[in-house]
Design an enzyme around this catalytic site. Structure first.
Site, PDB file in Angstrom:
ATOM      1  N   GLU A 175      44.473  34.107  42.309  1.00  0.00           N
ATOM      2  CA  GLU A 175      42.857  35.083  42.544  1.00  0.00           C
ATOM      3  C   GLU A 175      42.797  36.563  43.190  1.00  0.00           C
ATOM      4  O   GLU A 175      42.129  36.850  43.364  1.00  0.00           O
ATOM      5  CB  GLU A 175      42.837  34.006  44.627  1.00  0.00           C
ATOM      6  N   ASP A 176      44.349  37.366  43.661  1.00  0.00           N
ATOM      7  CA  ASP A 176      44.035  38.120  43.818  1.00  0.00           C
ATOM      8  C   ASP A 176      44.642  39.107  42.464  1.00  0.00           C
ATOM      9  O   ASP A 176      44.861  40.503  43.128  1.00  0.00           O
ATOM     10  CB  ASP A 176      44.848  38.464  45.078  1.00  0.00           C
TER      11      ASP A 176
END
Length: 708
Positions: free
Chosen positions: A76-77
């Protein structure tokens, strides 16, 4: 600060050296991936996945879950892909990480849609591996513990989402320790001042009650030892949100709630639980109606315990819970107890049963997801499904079904099987026929009567409460509406094609395929559905299919085709106007209404003035020769005011084999009243007979039919 070495020391108690090495490798990978990233608090970002892994370690989760916790924000990051994780740590860990990750690549219209879509993605991942939700709950718990750095509005939004979904999921899976902490942290974020005041009051009350708690605890422990019953007695602490909800819902002051003393007795075996129950009932008098046996009939999340309330010293209420050590572990860890016992290399049926129940629940979520129209509807069903179960009813074979309080026979039918619900027509409760809308109570035996070809009714949505039943009914009604729309669309299109001397059967398939391609439709049934729902006009579609010139169309248009015949059967795309109340025998027309299909009016109805000349919106209909239904009709009567008026009219109408649906009386003056009646009659002849009888009454003046 908690480090990877501290975690490794804790894992040494139940994981192998190789498994701990894998967890450490995942940590160093995450540390490198998140290098340079910081949390709002200023700490390095990797402290968050490390803390999540620590929460899972408390639950003795397996090493792959711990690795997924370390890596859960990597996709996600950072720029690392699922495929890269799969190459490094294996397909299983990569799937877990992907299941917990949000849909960051897609832009959503608003937060609600994003939340719903992300939750839907997680449910699909849960169906493949239940550990996804456990990692997600640990992730949410640490985020809630560290909400302090966020803006107040963002705190409240995250806390509400946690309260509505994640704390309930933790409760549904029996993970009580996480549920309680999530609820209290959410309460503190949403109502910080209320939480602080209740917390101060609890600390103060606990100090004032300490001697009484010790006295009762000592008395209970002495009683167990005197009867040679193994068991440890401990005080049971109420959590903040529970206190607040009881104060609000029961309208009780804080002091009344804190006057109830709670204790838990943990013992070795099930039969000892019942012996301890007898001992405490012999010590203190039980409160009638306050005993619950969740050992014989566990809750839906697998929770088992004996609950009883006693009159303690000086009449003070004492709540006692009695359970085994396994049940205590289940109450605190729920589905995670499956891994807790697995780590101890012990096969425990209670933990395995919890795991099976969780999988069954996830299968139910998947069925709801398939039936839901969109992600927002699905998440609404899930929220409804996450309320606690209260009613326990029996099938005719003696199997126990758990349903929410207020559930009906329809909810029961769908809980047994979707096909049973879709085809049910009646029910027996304790061997007596009862309405399908009957509310069920614990202990009842319910038998569902089905019939082939039966279909769900729209009215069921007004009294079903379980998410499975509501989503299944909606799904069936959508399917039913499609079938009705397709059938009506076929009749309308064939009627329009008859102007050109054609039918659907005689049309060339390539003409149909070309039109479907031009309209971006996949199948003929899609086109017929749109026609039946009024989204497309049959005559326009027929003209394109016939590929005729305008002057040819006009020539054919003069040759009026026969009106379409309808029966009295209402369905999803055929309804009868309430403005003019058409009856068999009336001249009727159909008004094509977008989304509703055909609405039948009397030909002289004033509401058709705007579209009467438009053959694409308003067209002639005729009654079928086999109409056997009853139809509503409105009457207006001018009557001399007299006592017993309603009773005499009701008797007359009943004798004429009609029913009164609605009656309204308005006084014109002291002598004259106006009566507005809505009756159910078979046809125009039946109505004429009723009106003739009314006019024979001396006190009845003018009788007229309403709606024109």
């Amino acid at each position: 600060m908690f480090t990877i070495d501290d975690l490794s020391d804790r894992l040494d108690g139940y994981l192998t050296v190789d498994e701990i090495a894998q967890v450490r490798r995942a940590f160093y990978y995450a540390e490198q991936a998140h290098d340079g990233q910081h949390r709002r608090s200023g700490e390095p970002y990797v402290t968050h996945p490390l803390a999540v892994a620590n929460i899972l370690a408390n639950m003795h989760m397996d090493y792959q879950s711990l690795m997924a916790a370390m890596l859960h924000d990597v996709i996600e990051d950072t720029g690392i892909t699922k495929e890269a994780l799969s190459r490094q740590f294996g397909e299983e860990v990569a799937e877990l990480v992907d299941g917990v990750s949000k849909l960051t690549q897609i832009t959503f219209e608003d937060k609600a849609v994003a939340q719903a879509e992300n939750f839907q993605k997680m449910v699909l991942a849960m169906s493949r591996d239940i550990r996804v939700i456990i990692v997600k709950l640990a992730d949410r718990l640490h985020n809630m513990r560290t909400l302090g750095a966020l803006r107040p509005d963002k705190k409240r939004r995250i806390a509400r989402e946690t309260l509505e979904i994640y704390s309930r999921i933790a409760g549904r899976l029996g993970i009580n320790t996480i549920r309680v902490e999530l609820e209290d942290l959410s309460f503190q974020a949403i109502h910080p001042m209320r939480a602080e005041r209740i917390q101060r009051a609890v600390v103060k009350a606990r100090g004032n009650r300490r001697s009484m708690v010790r006295h009762v605890q000592s008395t209970l422990q002495t009683t167990l030892e005197g009867d040679e019953l193994p068991g440890a007695v401990m005080g049971r602490q109420k959590h903040l949100l529970s206190i607040y909800r009881k104060m609000r819902d029961q309208r009780k002051p804080f002091n009344e709630l804190m006057d109830v003393f709670g204790f838990r007795i943990v013992t070795d075996r099930v039969d000892t639980c019942y012996r301890i129950l007898g001992a405490v009932h012999n010590l203190y008098k039980p409160v009638p109606g306050r005993f619950k046996d969740y050992i014989a009939i566990p809750k839906a999340n697998g929770y088992q315990s004996l609950h009883t309330t006693l009159f303690g010293p000086n009449g003070i209420p004492i709540e006692v819970q009695i359970r085994t050590r396994e049940m205590e572990a289940m109450a605190n860890n729920g589905i995670a107890a499956h891994w807790l016992y697995k780590a101890g290399q012990t096969d425990r049926p209670i933990a395995m049963g919890s795991h099976a129940r969780a999988r069954e629940w996830v299968r139910g979520l998947l069925e709801m997801q398939r039936h839901a129209g969109n992600s927002l509807e699905f998440i609404e069903h899930v929220k409804n499904d996450l309320f606690p179960d209260d009613a326990y009813v029996f099938t005719p074979k003696g199997d126990i079904m758990e349903l929410p309080r207020g559930a009906t026979a329809i909810d029961f039918a769908y809980a047994v099987h979707t096909d049973i619900g879709n085809s049910c027509i009646a029910c027996r409760i304790d061997r007596h026929l009862a309405p399908l809308s009957s509310r069920l109570e614990s202990g009842q035996t319910v038998e569902i009567i089905t019939a082939p070809g039966a279909q769900p009714n729209l009215a069921w949505l007004s009294f079903t409460i379980t998410a499975k039943a509501r989503s299944a009914v909606r799904h069936a009604l959508k399917h039913q509406q499609r079938n009705d729309s397709v059938a009506l669309g076929r009749r309308l299109l064939n009627q329009a094609l008859s102007s050109f001397g054609l039918t659907l059967e005689t049309l060339a398939q390539n003409h149909i395929d070309a039109l479907l391609a031009a309209l971006s439709l996949n199948a003929l049934d899609d086109l017929l559905e749109e026609i039946g729902l009024g989204s497309r006009v049959a005559y326009s579609v027929a003209r394109r299919l016939a590929d005729s010139e305008p002057e040819e169309i006009q020539a054919h248009g003069d040759d009026q085709q026969g009106a379409m015949a309808i029966s009295g059967a209402r369905n999803m795309v055929l309804s009868f106007a309430r403005c003019c109340y058409p009856l068999p025998g009336d001249t009727i027309v159909g008004n094509l209404s977008a989304g509703r299909g055909i609405v039948v009016h009397r030909s002289e109805c004033g509401n058709l003035e705007d579209c009467r000349e438009d053959p694409e919106k308003c067209f002639p209909l005729q009654w079928s020769e086999t109409v056997e239904d009853d139809f509503p009709v409105g009457l207006r009567l001018e009557i001399e005011t007299r006592r017993g008026l309603v009773a005499e009219l009701a008797s007359l109408i009943n004798d004429a084999e009609a029913n009164i649906e609605r009656i309204n009386i308005e006084e014109r003056d002291e002598r004259l009243s106006i009566v507005h009646l809505t009756l159910s009659v078979r046809n125009r002849v039946h109505l004429a007979r009723i009106i003739k009888r009314m006019r024979n009454l001396t006190y009845v003046g003018r009788v007229s039919r309403t709606g024109s």
